[in-house]
Design an enzyme around this catalytic site. Sequence first.
Site, short mmCIF file in Angstrom:
data_model
loop_
_atom_site.label_atom_id
_atom_site.label_comp_id
_atom_site.label_asym_id
_atom_site.label_seq_id
_atom_site.Cartn_x
_atom_site.Cartn_y
_atom_site.Cartn_z
N ARG A 51 0.82 -1.23 0.00
CA ARG A 51 0.00 0.00 0.00
C ARG A 51 0.85 1.27 0.00
O ARG A 51 0.61 2.21 -0.76
CB ARG A 51 -0.92 0.00 1.23
CG ARG A 51 -2.10 -0.95 1.08
CD ARG A 51 -2.84 -1.13 2.38
NE ARG A 51 -2.13 -2.10 3.20
CZ ARG A 51 -2.67 -3.24 3.66
NH1 ARG A 51 -3.93 -3.52 3.39
NH2 ARG A 51 -1.98 -4.07 4.39
N ILE A 52 1.88 1.29 0.87
CA ILE A 52 2.70 2.51 0.98
C ILE A 52 3.61 2.66 -0.23
O ILE A 52 3.74 3.75 -0.79
CB ILE A 52 3.50 2.50 2.31
CG1 ILE A 52 2.53 2.52 3.49
CG2 ILE A 52 4.45 3.70 2.36
CD1 ILE A 52 3.17 2.30 4.86
N PRO A 61 8.00 -4.64 4.98
CA PRO A 61 7.99 -4.92 6.42
C PRO A 61 9.31 -5.58 6.81
O PRO A 61 10.03 -6.09 5.94
CB PRO A 61 6.83 -5.92 6.56
CG PRO A 61 6.69 -6.55 5.22
CD PRO A 61 7.15 -5.54 4.20
N ASN A 83 14.91 -10.18 5.54
CA ASN A 83 15.47 -8.91 5.06
C ASN A 83 16.14 -8.08 6.15
O ASN A 83 16.38 -6.90 5.98
CB ASN A 83 14.40 -8.09 4.32
CG ASN A 83 13.25 -7.68 5.22
OD1 ASN A 83 13.36 -7.73 6.44
ND2 ASN A 83 12.16 -7.24 4.63
N ALA A 124 10.21 2.67 6.60
CA ALA A 124 9.57 1.36 6.81
C ALA A 124 9.92 0.78 8.19
O ALA A 124 9.16 0.94 9.14
CB ALA A 124 9.95 0.42 5.69
N ARG A 125 11.08 0.16 8.29
CA ARG A 125 11.51 -0.41 9.58
C ARG A 125 13.02 -0.24 9.72
O ARG A 125 13.78 -0.51 8.77
CB ARG A 125 11.15 -1.91 9.66
CG ARG A 125 9.70 -2.18 10.01
CD ARG A 125 9.35 -1.77 11.45
NE ARG A 125 7.95 -1.91 11.78
CZ ARG A 125 7.02 -0.96 11.66
NH1 ARG A 125 7.34 0.22 11.18
NH2 ARG A 125 5.77 -1.18 12.03
N ASP A 138 12.93 7.68 8.83
CA ASP A 138 11.85 7.92 9.79
C ASP A 138 11.82 6.82 10.84
O ASP A 138 11.04 6.86 11.77
CB ASP A 138 10.50 7.99 9.06
CG ASP A 138 9.37 8.43 9.98
OD1 ASP A 138 9.54 9.46 10.66
OD2 ASP A 138 8.33 7.74 10.04
N GLU A 149 15.20 2.43 17.85
CA GLU A 149 14.33 3.59 18.14
C GLU A 149 13.45 3.42 19.38
O GLU A 149 13.04 4.42 19.99
CB GLU A 149 13.45 3.91 16.93
CG GLU A 149 12.35 2.86 16.66
CD GLU A 149 11.50 3.21 15.44
OE1 GLU A 149 12.06 3.37 14.35
OE2 GLU A 149 10.28 3.31 15.59
N HIS A 165 9.86 8.60 13.66
CA HIS A 165 8.72 7.74 13.33
C HIS A 165 7.41 8.53 13.31
O HIS A 165 6.44 8.17 13.96
CB HIS A 165 8.62 6.57 14.33
CG HIS A 165 8.02 5.33 13.71
ND1 HIS A 165 8.53 4.08 13.90
CD2 HIS A 165 6.95 5.16 12.89
CE1 HIS A 165 7.79 3.19 13.25
NE2 HIS A 165 6.82 3.85 12.62
P1 NAD Z 1 1.68 -3.89 2.83
O1 NAD Z 1 1.39 -5.11 3.63
O2 NAD Z 1 0.57 -3.23 2.08
O3 NAD Z 1 2.84 -4.21 1.77
C1 NAD Z 1 4.04 -4.83 2.10
C2 NAD Z 1 4.70 -5.28 0.80
O4 NAD Z 1 6.00 -5.74 1.12
C3 NAD Z 1 3.97 -6.43 0.10
O5 NAD Z 1 3.79 -6.11 -1.28
C4 NAD Z 1 4.96 -7.61 0.27
O6 NAD Z 1 4.89 -8.52 -0.83
C5 NAD Z 1 6.28 -6.87 0.32
N1 NAD Z 1 7.38 -7.60 0.93
C6 NAD Z 1 7.36 -8.40 2.00
N2 NAD Z 1 8.60 -8.87 2.26
C7 NAD Z 1 9.42 -8.34 1.32
C8 NAD Z 1 10.80 -8.46 1.05
N3 NAD Z 1 11.60 -9.21 1.81
N4 NAD Z 1 11.30 -7.77 0.00
C9 NAD Z 1 10.50 -7.02 -0.79
N5 NAD Z 1 9.18 -6.89 -0.58
C10 NAD Z 1 8.64 -7.54 0.46
O7 NAD Z 1 2.36 -2.89 3.85
P2 NAD Z 1 2.34 -1.28 3.81
O8 NAD Z 1 1.07 -0.81 4.44
O9 NAD Z 1 2.71 -0.82 2.46
O10 NAD Z 1 3.52 -0.97 4.85
C11 NAD Z 1 4.88 -1.25 4.52
C12 NAD Z 1 5.74 -1.04 5.75
O11 NAD Z 1 5.78 0.34 6.11
C13 NAD Z 1 5.19 -1.71 7.02
O12 NAD Z 1 5.50 -3.07 7.08
C14 NAD Z 1 5.87 -0.93 8.10
O13 NAD Z 1 7.12 -1.54 8.32
C15 NAD Z 1 6.06 0.45 7.50
N6 NAD Z 1 5.22 1.49 8.10
C16 NAD Z 1 5.84 2.62 8.58
C17 NAD Z 1 5.09 3.66 9.14
C18 NAD Z 1 5.73 4.93 9.64
O14 NAD Z 1 5.06 5.71 10.33
N7 NAD Z 1 6.98 5.20 9.33
C19 NAD Z 1 3.69 3.51 9.23
C20 NAD Z 1 3.09 2.34 8.73
C21 NAD Z 1 3.86 1.34 8.16
#
Ligand code: NAD
Length: 331
Positions: A154-155, A206, A211, A233-234, A258, A263, A296
């Site tokens: 999604r992001i 994630p 990873n 992301a993380r 971020d 953290e 964050h």
């Molecule tokens: P999502 O579940 O919609 O998408 C995650 C994507 O990652 C999927 O398409 C999946 O196939 C892919 N993926 C999984 N493992 C992978 C790998 N090893 N290599 C490549 N791709 C891989 O998640 P999202 O809503 O897009 O969120 C993504 C990440 O953003 C979250 O997991 C979280 O860590 C982070 N996040 C950060 C904040 C913030 O405030 N900074 C807020 C929300 C989420």
Amino acid sequence: MKIIAYGIRDDEQPYLEQWSQQQGIAVKVVKELLDEQTVDLAKGYDGAVVYQQKPYTATVLDRLAENGVTNLSLRNVGVDNVDADAIKRNGFKVTNVPAYSPEAIAELTVTQLMRLLRRTPTFDRKQANGDLTWAPDIADELNKMTVGVVATGRIGRAAMKIYQGFGAKVIAYDVFHNPELEKQGIYVDTLDELYAQADVISLHAPATKDNNKMLNDAAFAKMKDRVWILNPARGALIDTDALIRALDSGKVAGAALDVYEDEVGIFNTDFGSFDAIPDERLKNLMKRENVLVTPHIAFYTKTAVKNMVQYALNNNKQLIETGQAENEVTF
Ligand code: NAD
């Protein structure tokens, strides 16, 4: 129906009150987090809404169940701080909020990239000192760049749209290929291909066991010289020491972070002064004008906070009414 909500911050309260009025359901607000001191406040309630970074321990979860509350709705995505055994043995139903505003994270990511490319931290400093000169801080243009998006969830997809709006070429890597994006031909097959082509690397995966520290010395060595790194992301995705080495050598032109691997307990804390921040590596990064650290906050928008509160309350209501909810998490 009686719901108790723990750890409610001032910025969440108006959205909680709005929901409560619209639904005609009373929600007991507790400012403190759910822990051994506060768990007994839940006695007599049908469900609990929670959000915290510290662990939901077996002791607290056992006690919550003894108090008759087994409908637990998290206001965030991650459930890694929840004791899975205690959830299973007490028959808890748990929900999360898988998406509250992917655009919020994408917008901060690109904002920070643009600040880096246009050298605004440097111009802010110079101007504060009365220096209104241009050189040597000449900028780069995003529309001339290739952005490598790691993970097209999604992001990642929300970020891609913005990059494409700027006119950048976008390539992407994901372990799963989104069929719509596949048609656009943006996927590369390996991370190595992405590293070789990208001027900017935008991480949106994630953290998984596969990873951990994926951006390490070996990965940086495969990237273009003067690559820009974005991590909203993380923290675990980047080997911080390797990033510092790559910044020192100039391999990495700059980074916007971020998230940070250590953290927890540091971000969202006021230490009173820069020197008092108890993490030398983090301060090393924060001192650099070509590194932008934010604590964050990518998710921290009015839209996202409202959605976190109100989606979690909807989930909890559904659990109480029907014993199930669409955002149920299985352990
Ligand atoms: P999502 O579940 O919609 O998408 C995650 C994507 O990652 C999927 O398409 C999946 O196939 C892919 N993926 C999984 N493992 C992978 C790998 N090893 N290599 C490549 N791709 C891989 O998640 P999202 O809503 O897009 O969120 C993504 C990440 O953003 C979250 O997991 C979280 O860590 C982070 N996040 C950060 C904040 C913030 O405030 N900074 C807020 C929300 C989420």
